[in-house]
Design a protein around this motif. Structure first.
Motif, PDB file in Angstrom:
ATOM      1  N   LEU A  32      -2.010   7.874 -16.180  1.00 26.34           N
ATOM      2  CA  LEU A  32      -1.857   6.513 -15.675  1.00 26.34           C
ATOM      3  C   LEU A  32      -1.145   6.511 -14.322  1.00 26.34           C
ATOM      4  O   LEU A  32      -1.577   5.843 -13.380  1.00 26.34           O
ATOM      5  CB  LEU A  32      -1.089   5.675 -16.692  1.00 26.34           C
ATOM      6  N   GLU A  33      -0.086   7.299 -14.216  1.00 26.52           N
ATOM      7  CA  GLU A  33       0.633   7.403 -12.942  1.00 26.52           C
ATOM      8  C   GLU A  33      -0.253   7.996 -11.849  1.00 26.52           C
ATOM      9  O   GLU A  33      -0.226   7.547 -10.704  1.00 26.52           O
ATOM     10  CB  GLU A  33       1.879   8.291 -13.126  1.00 26.52           C
ATOM     11  N   GLU A  34      -1.049   8.994 -12.203  1.00 28.10           N
ATOM     12  CA  GLU A  34      -1.960   9.614 -11.239  1.00 28.10           C
ATOM     13  C   GLU A  34      -3.004   8.599 -10.746  1.00 28.10           C
ATOM     14  O   GLU A  34      -3.287   8.514  -9.552  1.00 28.10           O
ATOM     15  CB  GLU A  34      -2.648  10.828 -11.866  1.00 28.10           C
ATOM     16  N   VAL A  35      -3.573   7.845 -11.658  1.00 26.91           N
ATOM     17  CA  VAL A  35      -4.563   6.832 -11.281  1.00 26.91           C
ATOM     18  C   VAL A  35      -3.932   5.795 -10.358  1.00 26.91           C
ATOM     19  O   VAL A  35      -4.513   5.418  -9.332  1.00 26.91           O
ATOM     20  CB  VAL A  35      -5.175   6.167 -12.540  1.00 26.91           C
ATOM     21  N   TYR A  39      -4.945   4.642  -6.365  1.00 27.69           N
ATOM     22  CA  TYR A  39      -5.202   3.283  -5.887  1.00 27.69           C
ATOM     23  C   TYR A  39      -4.228   2.904  -4.778  1.00 27.69           C
ATOM     24  O   TYR A  39      -4.593   2.205  -3.856  1.00 27.69           O
ATOM     25  CB  TYR A  39      -5.081   2.270  -7.027  1.00 27.69           C
ATOM     26  N   ASP A  40      -2.964   3.325  -4.915  1.00 22.20           N
ATOM     27  CA  ASP A  40      -1.922   3.078  -3.920  1.00 22.20           C
ATOM     28  C   ASP A  40      -1.816   1.597  -3.553  1.00 22.20           C
ATOM     29  O   ASP A  40      -1.795   1.232  -2.387  1.00 22.20           O
ATOM     30  CB  ASP A  40      -2.166   3.931  -2.671  1.00 22.20           C
ATOM     31  N   MET A  41      -1.770   0.745  -4.559  1.00 25.72           N
ATOM     32  CA  MET A  41      -1.632  -0.696  -4.342  1.00 25.72           C
ATOM     33  C   MET A  41      -0.430  -1.205  -5.138  1.00 25.72           C
ATOM     34  O   MET A  41      -0.370  -1.028  -6.360  1.00 25.72           O
ATOM     35  CB  MET A  41      -2.895  -1.428  -4.779  1.00 25.72           C
ATOM     36  N   ALA A  42       0.495  -1.824  -4.452  1.00 24.33           N
ATOM     37  CA  ALA A  42       1.726  -2.296  -5.083  1.00 24.33           C
ATOM     38  C   ALA A  42       1.442  -3.245  -6.246  1.00 24.33           C
ATOM     39  O   ALA A  42       2.118  -3.186  -7.265  1.00 24.33           O
ATOM     40  CB  ALA A  42       2.628  -2.967  -4.052  1.00 24.33           C
ATOM     41  N   LYS A  43       0.443  -4.099  -6.109  1.00 22.14           N
ATOM     42  CA  LYS A  43       0.179  -5.062  -7.193  1.00 22.14           C
ATOM     43  C   LYS A  43      -0.237  -4.354  -8.469  1.00 22.14           C
ATOM     44  O   LYS A  43       0.083  -4.804  -9.562  1.00 22.14           O
ATOM     45  CB  LYS A  43      -0.859  -6.107  -6.781  1.00 22.14           C
ATOM     46  N   TYR A  71      10.430   1.506  -8.148  1.00 24.79           N
ATOM     47  CA  TYR A  71      10.693   2.028  -6.807  1.00 24.79           C
ATOM     48  C   TYR A  71       9.395   2.065  -5.996  1.00 24.79           C
ATOM     49  O   TYR A  71       9.377   1.680  -4.837  1.00 24.79           O
ATOM     50  CB  TYR A  71      11.299   3.435  -6.891  1.00 24.79           C
ATOM     51  N   THR A  72       8.310   2.509  -6.611  1.00 22.84           N
ATOM     52  CA  THR A  72       7.035   2.634  -5.911  1.00 22.84           C
ATOM     53  C   THR A  72       6.533   1.287  -5.425  1.00 22.84           C
ATOM     54  O   THR A  72       5.960   1.180  -4.342  1.00 22.84           O
ATOM     55  CB  THR A  72       5.990   3.297  -6.821  1.00 22.84           C
ATOM     56  N   VAL A  73       6.750   0.236  -6.198  1.00 25.21           N
ATOM     57  CA  VAL A  73       6.318  -1.108  -5.804  1.00 25.21           C
ATOM     58  C   VAL A  73       7.020  -1.535  -4.521  1.00 25.21           C
ATOM     59  O   VAL A  73       6.438  -2.207  -3.676  1.00 25.21           O
ATOM     60  CB  VAL A  73       6.605  -2.125  -6.936  1.00 25.21           C
ATOM     61  N   HIS A  74       8.278  -1.104  -4.346  1.00 26.36           N
ATOM     62  CA  HIS A  74       9.077  -1.571  -3.225  1.00 26.36           C
ATOM     63  C   HIS A  74       9.097  -0.618  -2.033  1.00 26.36           C
ATOM     64  O   HIS A  74       9.865  -0.818  -1.112  1.00 26.36           O
ATOM     65  CB  HIS A  74      10.511  -1.840  -3.693  1.00 26.36           C
ATOM     66  N   VAL A  75       8.236   0.396  -2.017  1.00 21.57           N
ATOM     67  CA  VAL A  75       8.174   1.315  -0.888  1.00 21.57           C
ATOM     68  C   VAL A  75       7.579   0.583   0.305  1.00 21.57           C
ATOM     69  O   VAL A  75       6.502   0.003   0.204  1.00 21.57           O
ATOM     70  CB  VAL A  75       7.324   2.563  -1.237  1.00 21.57           C
ATOM     71  N   PRO A  76       8.291   0.598   1.455  1.00 19.93           N
ATOM     72  CA  PRO A  76       7.767  -0.074   2.648  1.00 19.93           C
ATOM     73  C   PRO A  76       6.406   0.502   3.048  1.00 19.93           C
ATOM     74  O   PRO A  76       6.180   1.704   2.972  1.00 19.93           O
ATOM     75  CB  PRO A  76       8.819   0.230   3.721  1.00 19.93           C
ATOM     76  N   GLY A  77       5.502  -0.373   3.438  1.00 16.00           N
ATOM     77  CA  GLY A  77       4.187   0.040   3.896  1.00 16.00           C
ATOM     78  C   GLY A  77       3.136   0.116   2.809  1.00 16.00           C
ATOM     79  O   GLY A  77       1.969   0.289   3.082  1.00 16.00           O
ATOM     80  N   ARG A  78       3.529  -0.015   1.557  1.00  9.13           N
ATOM     81  CA  ARG A  78       2.563   0.045   0.458  1.00  9.13           C
ATOM     82  C   ARG A  78       1.739  -1.236   0.464  1.00  9.13           C
ATOM     83  O   ARG A  78       2.243  -2.312   0.684  1.00  9.13           O
ATOM     84  CB  ARG A  78       3.274   0.206  -0.884  1.00  9.13           C
ATOM     85  N   THR A  79       0.463  -1.122   0.208  1.00  8.31           N
ATOM     86  CA  THR A  79      -0.434  -2.268   0.170  1.00  8.31           C
ATOM     87  C   THR A  79      -0.050  -3.192  -0.974  1.00  8.31           C
ATOM     88  O   THR A  79       0.076  -2.754  -2.109  1.00  8.31           O
ATOM     89  CB  THR A  79      -1.889  -1.798  -0.039  1.00  8.31           C
ATOM     90  N   SER A  80       0.133  -4.477  -0.662  1.00 10.20           N
ATOM     91  CA  SER A  80       0.558  -5.396  -1.718  1.00 10.20           C
ATOM     92  C   SER A  80      -0.580  -6.232  -2.270  1.00 10.20           C
ATOM     93  O   SER A  80      -0.545  -6.641  -3.417  1.00 10.20           O
ATOM     94  CB  SER A  80       1.652  -6.328  -1.199  1.00 10.20           C
TER      95      SER A  80
END
Length: 94
Positions: A32-35, A39-43, A71-80
């Motif tokens: 799940l974490e890998e998937v 996707y690399d999307m904060a939402k 923490y990953t949700v709040h990383v600057p630059g991550r697509t929201s």
């Protein structure tokens, strides 16, 4: 599950997704974490984190995983992809 959070309308809506996923007998949390990282999307991190927190005891989700997800949700630059996501989840399935 991640794809469902990405496009809930295609799987019958958020309530259907949550009810169905809650019935899973197990979740591969590493996969799940890998998937989610692909996707690399904060939402999606936020929505999945919300679900895992809600069902933490059922799926034996360690606190460390939830902390990493937060923490990953709040990383600057991550697509929201604002407009849908965790904010709309607070009332789902209740």
């Amino acid at each position: 599950m991640v794809e469902g959070f990405s496009r809930p309308a295609l799987i019958g809506g958020l309530e259907e997704l949550v009810n169905s996923a809650a019935g899973f007998t197990t979740l591969d949390l590493e996969l799940l974490e890998e998937v989610l990282s692909r996707y690399d999307m904060a939402k999606l991190w936020a929505a999945t984190g919300w679900f895992l927190e809600r069902f933490q005891n059922v799926f034996h989700v360690p606190d460390a995983l939830l902390t990493r997800m937060e923490y990953t949700v709040h990383v600057p630059g991550r697509t929201s992809s604002a407009g849908s996501g965790a904010a709309s989840l607070s009332n789902a399935g209740t």
